[in-house]
Design a protein around this motif. Structure first.
Motif, short mmCIF file in Angstrom:
data_model
loop_
_atom_site.label_atom_id
_atom_site.label_comp_id
_atom_site.label_asym_id
_atom_site.label_seq_id
_atom_site.Cartn_x
_atom_site.Cartn_y
_atom_site.Cartn_z
N LYS A 89 24.71 24.12 78.62
CA LYS A 89 25.43 23.98 77.35
C LYS A 89 26.67 24.85 77.29
N ASP A 90 26.54 26.12 77.66
CA ASP A 90 27.68 27.05 77.58
C ASP A 90 28.81 26.63 78.53
N ILE A 91 28.44 26.14 79.71
CA ILE A 91 29.46 25.70 80.67
C ILE A 91 30.22 24.51 80.12
N LEU A 92 29.49 23.54 79.54
CA LEU A 92 30.14 22.37 78.97
C LEU A 92 31.02 22.75 77.78
N LEU A 93 30.54 23.70 76.97
CA LEU A 93 31.37 24.18 75.86
C LEU A 93 32.63 24.87 76.36
N ASN A 94 32.52 25.60 77.47
CA ASN A 94 33.70 26.25 78.05
C ASN A 94 34.72 25.21 78.51
N ILE A 95 34.24 24.12 79.11
CA ILE A 95 35.14 23.06 79.54
C ILE A 95 35.81 22.41 78.33
N ALA A 96 35.02 22.17 77.26
CA ALA A 96 35.59 21.61 76.03
C ALA A 96 36.63 22.56 75.44
N PHE A 130 39.30 32.75 79.71
CA PHE A 130 40.67 33.27 79.76
C PHE A 130 40.59 34.78 79.77
N ARG A 131 41.64 35.41 80.27
CA ARG A 131 41.66 36.86 80.44
C ARG A 131 42.80 37.48 79.65
N HIS A 150 37.44 39.51 80.05
CA HIS A 150 37.19 38.10 80.31
C HIS A 150 36.49 37.50 79.08
N ILE A 151 37.07 36.46 78.51
CA ILE A 151 36.53 35.84 77.29
C ILE A 151 36.21 34.37 77.57
N PRO A 152 34.96 33.94 77.34
CA PRO A 152 34.61 32.52 77.57
C PRO A 152 35.42 31.60 76.66
N PHE A 157 35.89 28.11 69.62
CA PHE A 157 35.22 27.32 68.59
C PHE A 157 34.36 28.19 67.68
N MET A 158 34.01 29.37 68.13
CA MET A 158 33.03 30.20 67.42
C MET A 158 33.65 31.24 66.51
N ASP A 159 34.77 31.84 66.94
CA ASP A 159 35.34 32.99 66.22
C ASP A 159 36.78 32.70 65.79
N PRO A 160 37.21 33.34 64.71
CA PRO A 160 38.61 33.21 64.30
C PRO A 160 39.55 33.77 65.37
#
Length: 284
Positions: A89-96, A130-131, A150-152, A157-160
């Motif tokens: 799930k997290d990997i797919l969310l990262n791609i999105a 992204f870094r 390093h930030i996923p 989508f989760m944070d402002p």
């Protein structure tokens, strides 16, 4: 059944081999353009485009390999994909998140942003993360700490997300100066107003131009861009707050220059003293 299983094994081998080939070609191409492109920002934009093309190419070829196996495989892949989606799930969310960043561009390489409690300048962005080079934290005035964070991608989508560089490209900053109650605070206020007024003269034309450009895209409107000094009363004296516009990455330099001008100006006045916490003992 054995034929289908054999086909699955062959397709897995093809998919793995295809991933390795595309990765190798992408790496060679990135090394080549790194030698040819001297401009760092241009290189990172080219790198992001190449990563996107490589990813989309692999997805298309992957689909062609697997969906040639027939209708029976579609059901198998459907069940397999559902389980894979839960596990990854997290990997797919990262791609999105990567696709969102790529097309919506909430930030770009070089922008100063703040997300998930981390503030920094974006230096790289890929499919999964992204870094940023961190600023602030234990370092004052938002200067670099030297750490790379390093930030996923799914954090988008989760944070402002706060972008210092998008649109207007200037921020409001404040410097507070405390003078004693015995000081001529009106004279002090006039001196501070003159100091930030001189500083803002060099920026006024560019600020107006950028604000006009930004107003075409965003509903950003300021009634007054003129720097101002506010008056307040605190326990230790009269607080004079200078409010002015500055460039985000020049905040430390700007603060230093303004403070030096303030100290020089107040040092020449006998009726103005900077306040600090004190205790007075009265003997009865």
């Amino acid at each position: 059944m054995p034929n289908i299983q054999e086909a699955h094994v062959i397709n897995i081998l093809w998919s793995t081999g295809l991933a390795l080939v595309i990765y190798a070609v992408k790496s060679i191409l990135l090394r080549f353009i790194h030698k040819k492109i001297a401009n760092q920002l241009l290189y990172f934009k080219a790198k992001r485009l190449i990563n996107f093309i490589a990813f989309m190419l692999y997805m298309v070829l992957f689909a062609l390999i697997w969906f040639e196996a027939g209708g029976a495989l579609v059901t198998y892949l459907g069940l397999f994909s559902a389980g894979l989606a839960l596990a990854l799930k997290d990997i797919l969310l990262n791609i999105a998140g990567w696709l969102y960043i790529l097309f919506r561009q909430p930030f770009d390489i070089g922008d100063r942003i703040e997300i998930s409690g981390v503030k920094g300048d974006v230096i790289d962005q890929n499919i999964f993360k992204f870094r940023v080079v961190e600023v602030g934290n234990w370092v004052h005035a938002e200067q670099s700490t030297g750490r790379i964070v390093h930030i996923p991608n799914y954090k988008i989508f989760m944070d402002p997300l706060a972008n210092y560089s998008l649109g207007f490209e200037y921020i409001w900053d404040e410097i507070r100066v405390m003078v004693t109650f015995e000081s001529n605070w009106r004279k002090a206020k006039g001196i501070l107003q003159e100091i930030i007024g001189k500083y803002s003269e060099d920026l006024e034309e560019d600020v107006q131009r950028r604000l006009h450009e930004t107003s075409r895209k965003y509903m950003i409107y300021y009634n007054n861009l003129t720097p101002i000094v506010y008056t307040d009363v605190k326990d230790s004296g009269v607080q004079l707050t200078m409010r002015y516009i500055c460039e985000p990455k020049m905040r430390r330099f700007t603060t230093e220059k303004i403070w030096e001008a303030v100290l020089d100006a107040f040092g020449a006045e006998i009726d103005i003293d900077i306040a600090y916490p004190t205790m007075r003992r009265v003997q009865l």
